[in-house]
Structures are given as C-alpha cells and as structure tokens.
Design an enzyme around this catalytic site. Structure first.
Site, PDB file in Angstrom:
ATOM      1  N   ARG A   1     -47.567 -10.137 -66.055  1.00  0.00           N
ATOM      2  CA  ARG A   1     -48.095  -8.923 -65.411  1.00  0.00           C
ATOM      3  C   ARG A   1     -49.346  -9.200 -64.598  1.00  0.00           C
ATOM      4  O   ARG A   1     -50.274  -8.385 -64.538  1.00  0.00           O
ATOM      5  CB  ARG A   1     -48.358  -7.830 -66.453  1.00  0.00           C
ATOM      6  CG  ARG A   1     -47.128  -7.438 -67.266  1.00  0.00           C
ATOM      7  CD  ARG A   1     -46.047  -6.802 -66.408  1.00  0.00           C
ATOM      8  NE  ARG A   1     -44.864  -6.501 -67.193  1.00  0.00           N
ATOM      9  CZ  ARG A   1     -43.790  -7.299 -67.263  1.00  0.00           C
ATOM     10  NH1 ARG A   1     -43.763  -8.447 -66.587  1.00  0.00           N
ATOM     11  NH2 ARG A   1     -42.745  -6.956 -67.982  1.00  0.00           N
TER      12      ARG A   1
ATOM     13  N   SER B   1     -43.704   1.412 -69.162  1.00  0.00           N
ATOM     14  CA  SER B   1     -44.349   0.875 -70.364  1.00  0.00           C
ATOM     15  C   SER B   1     -45.866   0.993 -70.240  1.00  0.00           C
ATOM     16  O   SER B   1     -46.448   0.574 -69.241  1.00  0.00           O
ATOM     17  CB  SER B   1     -43.971  -0.594 -70.562  1.00  0.00           C
ATOM     18  OG  SER B   1     -42.586  -0.728 -70.776  1.00  0.00           O
TER      19      SER B   1
ATOM     20  N   GLU C   1     -51.046  -1.811 -69.840  1.00  0.00           N
ATOM     21  CA  GLU C   1     -50.386  -2.204 -68.604  1.00  0.00           C
ATOM     22  C   GLU C   1     -50.597  -1.094 -67.569  1.00  0.00           C
ATOM     23  O   GLU C   1     -50.675  -1.345 -66.378  1.00  0.00           O
ATOM     24  CB  GLU C   1     -48.897  -2.421 -68.867  1.00  0.00           C
ATOM     25  CG  GLU C   1     -48.098  -2.959 -67.712  1.00  0.00           C
ATOM     26  CD  GLU C   1     -46.676  -3.285 -68.106  1.00  0.00           C
ATOM     27  OE1 GLU C   1     -45.754  -2.850 -67.374  1.00  0.00           O
ATOM     28  OE2 GLU C   1     -46.457  -3.972 -69.119  1.00  0.00           O
TER      29      GLU C   1
END
EC number: 1.3.1.98
Length: 299
Positions: free
Chosen positions: A175, A225, A295
């Site tokens: 990420r 998410s 995230e």
C-alpha cells in the site's frame, strides 16, 4: 475568490470551475463538505494550470479520482480540488500487450478492457473501487495481485514538470509507492500484461466478482478496507473477535458483512467515522495488543 476563479478560467472552461462545491457525491463513502475551488480538467495543460494557480495563490491542492479509500471532512477543503474522474478517463491497448490509461479511469474499466483484448494479469483489479491514479498511488491490490506487479511506466507532474517513472523508480511496497513521498500528480499509467485466453480471463473475473459480492458490503457506501493488514493477522477477524460486528457510532457502522469495512448507514459524518475508527483501534489494542494502521486516508 473571484480573482482565483478568473485565473482558473483563463485555461479551464468556465462550466468546469465551481466554488463551494459539495464533495460527498464524488466519494464512495458519500461523505464530504464543500471544496473551495473545484475544477474538472480534460487536458494535461489544464491540470498543470490548476496546479500553477494553486501554487501562485499559496493554496493547497487535492487530486480526486474515484473518491475511494478516503474520508473528506464535513467542513470541506480549503484550496483547489482537481477532479479527474469525469473527463480524464481514456484508456487504450498499445503494443498489443499493454494498457495505457489516464489516471481518472476506473480500475474496473481497464480490467474489462484487458479482458476484451485477451490480456491477462489485471483480473484482480476488477472489483477494486478506485481509479488508476489512486490505485498506482497506494499500490492497490486484492486477491494476491497488486498494481505494483503490473505497472511498468507512469507519467506525472512533480515540481511543475512532467516526469516519466519507470518500474524501478516507483518503489512499490505494501500500500505504498514513491508517489506518496514526492507529491507527484499521476497523469497516466502503462500496464504490462500477457496474452491469454479470453474465456479463462473472464472466468477468473467472474469468480473474483462473485467473491466480492458474497463477502463485502457492496450495497452500502464505504471506502473499502479501513485498515492495513497487520503482520500475522487479518484486521477484519480481529475486529470481529472483539465483538464489534455491527457496532455503530452515529451513522457509521462496522459492516455486518465484513468487519474490515465501515459503512455509511445514512447521514454519517466524517467525525462519526473517525470516532469509530479510533474506538476500533483502542478495542483491538486492548484485547489483542495489535495496533491497527489505517489504510483509509483522512483529508
């Protein structure tokens, strides 16, 4: 304000420059207050101009694509929001095995384009609710695939200049990418794929799409998410084991279907989401000693 609008509209059509424009409809969370200045460019030159005006006026700027994986404050954003999700969305197949896409194109659309041309390697991206630019920026991934595996070239604007990044320049990690460090505005990405069997590719896309439908709350507004996967654990399982399935603060709720998601039940505020995120983090830390990292990006 009128002076800045006048500047912006020297090179951007007047109808594509708005003030105090509500951002909630441009995000998958359906949360977000007004942008002080909201521009919809259709050309690279117009993006550059918006950036130049922001710099000259000492205003912050934000680039918005599909509006997933982020939470925009209900108070709105000071500065210039550059929205690429309407007119900066072209994609095409080049060199027979590559997809070249502008940053506002959706990951779903380029995955389907690849399938139509019997190109394998982008099946994982079909259900990720984001844009090409956002997907590259955060190295989005799902089902054992990630953008860093397939992106071979990116063009962007950094420090007022057009720059081309090759594979080794992009520093993809979990990420993460180099674009998060240097403030690059991603313009387009070239994705290298492999020739494959169209029916097999379609079957894989259908399989992954069905998995998403069965496991994720696609019928409710969310940002995807919320947390990164902690090493050795799954965030959703930790949250579930804390008894937080369905737990709500205001209009924000831990999804009944997948505890790794927070959904907007209706009229959720940005503060509701932030409070719920903080409660989840505290609860998981207290019960399991695991610190969940977001995230989800706050703006």
């Amino acid at each position: 304000m009128d002076k800045i609008v006048e500047q912006l509209t020297r090179k951007i059509p007047t109808e594509n420059v708005k003030t105090e424009h509500i951002l909630a409809p441009y995000t998958t969370f359906e949360i977000g207050g007004p942008a002080e200045f909201f521009v919809i460019p259709s050309k690279v030159e117009q993006i550059s101009w918006a950036l130049d005006v922001a710099a000259e006026q000492e205003l912050p700027y934000y680039v918005l694509g599909k509006g997933s994986n982020l939470l925009i404050d209900d108070k709105g954003l000071r500065g210039v929001v550059i929205y690429l999700g309407e007119k900066f969305t072209k994609s095409e197949v080049i060199d027979e095995i590559k997809v070249k896409a502008q940053s506002g194109a959706t990951l779903e659309s380029i995955s389907l384009l690849a399938m139509e041309h019997s190109l394998a390697g982008l099946e994982f991206a079909v259900g990720i609710p984001g844009s090409v630019g956002g997907g590259v920026f955060m190295n989005a991934g799902a089902y054992e695939g990630q953008m860093g595996d397939v992106v071979c070239e990116v063009t962007g604007i950094v420090d007022g200049k057009i720059k081309t990044y090759l594979k080794d320049d992009m520093e993809f990690g979990y990420r993460s990418s180099t674009f998060q460090k240097d403030g690059t505005v991603i313009l387009e990405a070239t994705i290298g794929l492999e020739k494959g069997n169209k029916e097999i590719i379609k079957a894989k896309i259908d399989e992954l799409s069905e998995k998403r439908k069965s496991k994720q709350p696609l019928n409710m507004p969310s940002a995807g998410s919320v947390f990164k996967r902690p090493e050795g654990y799954y965030a959703g399982k930790l949250i579930q084991d804390c008894g937080l399935r369905g737990f709500s603060i205001g209009g924000a709720q831990v999804s009944e279907k997948h505890c790794g998601f927070i959904v907007n039940k209706g009229a959720a505020t940005s503060q509701d989401v932030k409070d719920l995120v903080a409660h989840i983090q505290r609860t998981v830390k207290d019960k399991f000693g695991v610190e969940l990292q977001r995230e989800l990006k706050y703006i």
